[in-house]
Scaffold this motif. Structure first.
Motif, PDB file in Angstrom:
ATOM      1  N   SER A 261     -11.566  -6.852  -8.422  1.00  0.00           N
ATOM      2  CA  SER A 261     -10.599  -5.972  -7.783  1.00  0.00           C
ATOM      3  C   SER A 261     -10.968  -5.736  -6.325  1.00  0.00           C
ATOM      4  O   SER A 261     -12.090  -6.013  -5.888  1.00  0.00           O
ATOM      5  N   ALA A 262      -9.991  -5.211  -5.582  1.00  0.00           N
ATOM      6  CA  ALA A 262     -10.196  -4.925  -4.157  1.00  0.00           C
ATOM      7  C   ALA A 262      -9.135  -3.951  -3.692  1.00  0.00           C
ATOM      8  O   ALA A 262      -8.033  -3.877  -4.254  1.00  0.00           O
ATOM      9  N   ALA A 263      -9.447  -3.218  -2.643  1.00  0.00           N
ATOM     10  CA  ALA A 263      -8.445  -2.380  -1.988  1.00  0.00           C
ATOM     11  C   ALA A 263      -7.603  -3.259  -1.073  1.00  0.00           C
ATOM     12  O   ALA A 263      -8.149  -4.076  -0.325  1.00  0.00           O
TER      13      ALA A 263
ATOM     14  N   THR B  62       0.824  -1.212   0.000  1.00  0.00           N
ATOM     15  CA  THR B  62       0.000   0.000   0.000  1.00  0.00           C
ATOM     16  C   THR B  62       0.857   1.261   0.000  1.00  0.00           C
ATOM     17  O   THR B  62       0.320   2.366  -0.102  1.00  0.00           O
TER      18      THR B  62
ATOM     19  N   ARG C  48     -14.938  -6.215  -5.418  1.00  0.00           N
ATOM     20  CA  ARG C  48     -16.025  -6.024  -6.385  1.00  0.00           C
ATOM     21  C   ARG C  48     -15.670  -6.686  -7.710  1.00  0.00           C
ATOM     22  O   ARG C  48     -14.496  -6.904  -8.025  1.00  0.00           O
TER      23      ARG C  48
ATOM     24  N   ARG D 194      -5.363  -0.527  -6.333  1.00  0.00           N
ATOM     25  CA  ARG D 194      -6.236  -1.676  -6.093  1.00  0.00           C
ATOM     26  C   ARG D 194      -5.591  -2.962  -6.581  1.00  0.00           C
ATOM     27  O   ARG D 194      -4.835  -2.972  -7.547  1.00  0.00           O
TER      28      ARG D 194
ATOM     29  N   ALA E 281      -7.844  -8.206   1.493  1.00  0.00           N
ATOM     30  CA  ALA E 281      -8.433  -6.931   1.084  1.00  0.00           C
ATOM     31  C   ALA E 281      -9.015  -6.189   2.271  1.00  0.00           C
ATOM     32  O   ALA E 281      -9.341  -6.776   3.314  1.00  0.00           O
ATOM     33  N   ALA E 282      -9.145  -4.881   2.103  1.00  0.00           N
ATOM     34  CA  ALA E 282      -9.885  -4.087   3.071  1.00  0.00           C
ATOM     35  C   ALA E 282     -11.331  -4.564   3.098  1.00  0.00           C
ATOM     36  O   ALA E 282     -11.913  -4.881   2.054  1.00  0.00           O
ATOM     37  N   THR E 283     -11.924  -4.615   4.270  1.00  0.00           N
ATOM     38  CA  THR E 283     -13.276  -5.146   4.434  1.00  0.00           C
ATOM     39  C   THR E 283     -14.267  -4.431   3.526  1.00  0.00           C
ATOM     40  O   THR E 283     -14.326  -3.203   3.485  1.00  0.00           O
ATOM     41  N   GLY E 284     -15.032  -5.222   2.791  1.00  0.00           N
ATOM     42  CA  GLY E 284     -16.095  -4.679   1.945  1.00  0.00           C
ATOM     43  C   GLY E 284     -15.643  -4.068   0.643  1.00  0.00           C
ATOM     44  O   GLY E 284     -16.464  -3.473  -0.076  1.00  0.00           O
ATOM     45  N   SER E 285     -14.365  -4.220   0.281  1.00  0.00           N
ATOM     46  CA  SER E 285     -13.857  -3.535  -0.913  1.00  0.00           C
ATOM     47  C   SER E 285     -13.820  -4.400  -2.163  1.00  0.00           C
ATOM     48  O   SER E 285     -13.508  -3.908  -3.247  1.00  0.00           O
TER      49      SER E 285
END
Length: 395
Positions: A287-289, A65, A266, A215, A260-264
């Motif tokens: 993808s995801a953060a 990151t 998609r 991402r 990944a960061a929670t909820g990221s």
């Protein structure tokens, strides 16, 4: 395990570098300055070894990151290859049968700095490729498909990606032949990587994992038809291919969610039809953060081996293919690409070949579901290998 660390940039001879995903503007000026090679029998976690080796050589992969900057005066980046067996070993899964190309390590990390332009290669000796010999017959391949379908019926797995292998003797220098693979249409990860007694050539269209605009991105490919108008319509209309594809997209989402960061997480693109050579293939983008402090080792353990070449659930699929495939996956179905100060881009080594001192090796296969037809699966694997076989045989 081999580690090589020259004291200065000029300590190793300059050779042309064509590593997949390496910066195009830097390739003529890259000089190898350090190398790590590891095999499954060496023990330890290859993903952790890769992270520590890269960090020690100035590439900040302990926290993806927080990328640094690419400069012409520092380290440019590193080519990274991680075999399917190494990926399985890192997550405690079966590594499969022995590789038919043991000269190729299971982990290769090559660090490059900028130097003077590399001299041109001398004219290679005459190239000749002999007949291909498959590691299993069409009948044996079809029988393995039936075995997987029986396992699906029992509820052991949902999908298993079966891969076959072929080899051919050659004379001459394999490097120019393998470099030609990069010219195949759709070869997003076209290029070569070379070491003592081996050369790997890649024409892969598939992104295993990349970091793009902050991402994590993976682009699983699953679903194949001839690149004709009728083939495209058939692929889009096939319930079997769509179900197989969505299964792997769900697996990719689950793999990314672990880092990944929670909820990221998609799905940015679902079942897009792309062309590779004379085939249509279905590709999605997930993808995801990245989670805070995510390092390369954790990322590789989450994504490797790639879900599109293992199956679902991943551990059960790995156990199934380890029992069924007659030889190891060697250069096939692993990770290959570039790790730089400011970027990470790894392809999945489908459409990939490797040469040892005597033979060329090639792998191809496909995902098996309950709806698979054994004869069609055998034909699909042959269709994926055909463009590579033709190009490698060319003078």
């Amino acid at each position: 395990m081999i580690r090589n660390r020259p004291d200065v940039v000029e300590a190793l001879p300059q050779v042309p570098v064509d590593a997949p995903a390496a910066p195009a503007r830097c390739r003529p000026h890259l000089v190898e300055t350090a190398r790590l090679q590891w095999r499954v029998g060496d023990g330890g976690d290859p993903t952790d070894l890769a992270q520590r080796f890269l960090t020690a050589h100035g590439l900040p992969v302990d926290d993806l990151t927080r990328p640094s900057r690419h400069t012409p005066h520092g380290v440019c980046g590193a080519a990274l290859f991680l075999s399917a067996a190494a990926g399985a070993s890192a997550i405690g899964a079966p590594t499969g049968a022995p590789t038919p190309a043991p000269a190729l390590p299971d982990l290769v990390v090559v660090v490059y700095h900028h130097g003077a332009a590399a001299p041109p290669h001398p004219a290679p000796p005459a190239w000749r490729l002999g007949d291909w010999r498959d590691s299993w017959t069409p009948a044996a391949h079809a029988a393995a498909v039936d075995t997987v379908r029986a396992a699906i019926a029992r509820g052991d797995v949902y999908q298993v990606n079966l891969v076959g292998h072929a080899a051919a003797h050659y004379t001459g220098d394999p490097r120019p032949a393998l470099a030609r693979l990069a010219a195949l249409p759709g070869a997003r990860y076209g290029g070569t990587l070379t070491g003592p007694g081996w050369t790997l050539g890649c024409a892969s269209p598939e992104t295993l994992v990349a970091v793009e605009h902050g991402r994590l991105v993976t682009r699983p490919i699953k679903g194949t038809r001839p690149a004709t108008a009728a083939g495209r319509r058939d692929l889009l209309a096939s319930a079997k291919e769509r179900a197989e594809h969505v299964m792997i997209v769900d697996l990719a989402r689950n793999d990314l969610a672990r880092v990944a960061a929670t909820g990221s997480v998609r799905v940015d693109d679902l079942f897009a039809v792309r062309r590779w050579c004379d085939l249509w293939q279905a590709e999605s983008t997930v993808s995801a953060a990245p989670a805070a402090g995510l390092g390369l080792a954790d990322l590789l353990r989450a994504l490797c081996p790639g879900g599109s070449v293992t199956g679902a659930p991943k551990h059960a699929a790995l156990a199934s293919l380890a029992a069924l495939e007659p030889v190891g996956r060697g250069a096939g179905m692993g990770a290959l690409g570039w790790v730089g100060p400011d970027r990470l881009d790894l392809g999945l080594t489908i459409r990939t070949a490797v040469a040892d001192t005597r033979r060329l090796h090639l792998w191809a296969g496909g995902g098996i579901t309950w709806g698979s037809d054994p004869a069609a699966e055998v034909a699909e694997a042959a269709a994926k290998a055909a463009p590579l076989r033709a190009l490698l045989a060319a003078a």
